[in-house]
Design a protein around this motif. Structure first.
Motif, PDB file in Angstrom:
ATOM      1  N   GLU A   5       0.830  -1.197   0.000  1.00 44.82           N
ATOM      2  CA  GLU A   5       0.000   0.000   0.000  1.00 44.82           C
ATOM      3  C   GLU A   5       0.869   1.254   0.000  1.00 44.82           C
ATOM      4  OE1 GLU A   5      -1.949  -2.928   3.009  1.00 44.82           O
ATOM      5  OE2 GLU A   5       0.057  -2.147   2.586  1.00 44.82           O
ATOM      6  N   THR A  18      -5.907   9.723  -1.727  1.00 43.51           N
ATOM      7  CA  THR A  18      -6.041   8.506  -2.522  1.00 43.51           C
ATOM      8  C   THR A  18      -4.980   7.498  -2.124  1.00 43.51           C
ATOM      9  OG1 THR A  18      -6.952   9.715  -4.413  1.00 43.51           O
ATOM     10  CG2 THR A  18      -6.087   7.513  -4.831  1.00 43.51           C
ATOM     11  N   SER A  20      -3.183   3.756  -2.827  1.00 42.26           N
ATOM     12  CA  SER A  20      -2.917   2.817  -3.911  1.00 42.26           C
ATOM     13  C   SER A  20      -2.384   1.518  -3.331  1.00 42.26           C
ATOM     14  CB  SER A  20      -1.881   3.390  -4.881  1.00 42.26           C
ATOM     15  OG  SER A  20      -2.333   4.581  -5.480  1.00 42.26           O
ATOM     16  N   ARG A  71     -10.120  -0.231  -9.524  1.00 38.24           N
ATOM     17  CA  ARG A  71      -8.945  -1.022  -9.853  1.00 38.24           C
ATOM     18  C   ARG A  71      -8.563  -0.822 -11.304  1.00 38.24           C
ATOM     19  NH1 ARG A  71     -10.286  -6.928  -8.411  1.00 38.24           N
ATOM     20  NH2 ARG A  71      -8.253  -7.319  -9.374  1.00 38.24           N
ATOM     21  N   THR A  77      -3.178  -2.572 -10.000  1.00 37.56           N
ATOM     22  CA  THR A  77      -3.248  -1.597  -8.917  1.00 37.56           C
ATOM     23  C   THR A  77      -4.685  -1.384  -8.462  1.00 37.56           C
ATOM     24  OG1 THR A  77      -1.283  -0.466  -9.781  1.00 37.56           O
ATOM     25  CG2 THR A  77      -2.632   0.737  -8.198  1.00 37.56           C
ATOM     26  N   TYR A  79      -7.156   1.081  -5.940  1.00 38.40           N
ATOM     27  CA  TYR A  79      -7.200   2.440  -5.415  1.00 38.40           C
ATOM     28  C   TYR A  79      -8.331   2.589  -4.400  1.00 38.40           C
ATOM     29  CZ  TYR A  79      -4.520   3.244  -9.684  1.00 38.40           C
ATOM     30  OH  TYR A  79      -3.588   3.178 -10.696  1.00 38.40           O
ATOM     31  N   GLN A  81     -10.157   6.115  -3.266  1.00 39.63           N
ATOM     32  CA  GLN A  81     -10.293   7.570  -3.239  1.00 39.63           C
ATOM     33  C   GLN A  81     -11.139   7.926  -2.025  1.00 39.63           C
ATOM     34  OE1 GLN A  81      -9.165  10.176  -5.232  1.00 39.63           O
ATOM     35  NE2 GLN A  81     -10.202  11.550  -3.791  1.00 39.63           N
ATOM     36  N   CYS A  95      -4.698  -3.215   2.390  1.00 39.81           N
ATOM     37  CA  CYS A  95      -5.161  -3.756   1.123  1.00 39.81           C
ATOM     38  C   CYS A  95      -5.097  -5.283   1.225  1.00 39.81           C
ATOM     39  CB  CYS A  95      -4.236  -3.251   0.022  1.00 39.81           C
ATOM     40  SG  CYS A  95      -4.516  -3.927  -1.614  1.00 39.81           S
TER      41      CYS A  95
END
Length: 123
Positions: A5, A18, A20, A71, A77, A79, A81, A95
């Motif tokens: 992450e 955000t 990732s 995604r 990846t 995400y 938000q 994650c």
């Protein structure tokens, strides 16, 4: 399988951030993904999930309408938000990669986890 992450930090209430997450060691596009979080002194809780194709998503009531999970399978990846952040969003965000192409609110349905990224929301 490695799950990493990034994107955490210190923000003020009302700000956006955000997160990732990159996954290596498995075919990212074949698995459901999710975000969980753990606040100090509390148990880890579900935040949002997305199925393998991105067609189905689900959110915890506490973040519905403020957070968006997405995604990019080509970039492997995931995400998150986060808009209109609140003090109570302060937590370590994790994650997780599902055991299957589907996703769940249950943490035991995920077999690969990242180390987490800290999100701190101040007033």
């Amino acid at each position: 399988v490695q799950v990493v992450e990034s994107g955490g930090g210190l923000v003020q209430a009302g700000d956006s951030l955000t997160l990732s997450c990159t996954v290596s060691g498995r075919t990212f596009s074949a698995y459901g993904m999710a975000w969980f979080r753990q606040a100090p002194g509390k148990e880890r809780e579900f935040v949002a999930f997305v199925t393998w194709s991105g067609a189905n998503v689900n959110y915890a009531d506490s973040v519905e309408g403020r957070f968006t999970i997405s995604r990019n399978n080509a970039k492997a990846t995931l995400y998150l938000q986060m808009d209109s952040l609140k003090l109570e969003d302060t937590a370590v965000y994790y994650c997780a990669s599902s055991r299957t192409r589907w996703a769940s609110i249950r943490s035991d349905e995920y077999d690969a986890w990242g180390q987490g990224t800290q999100v701190t929301v101040s007033s």
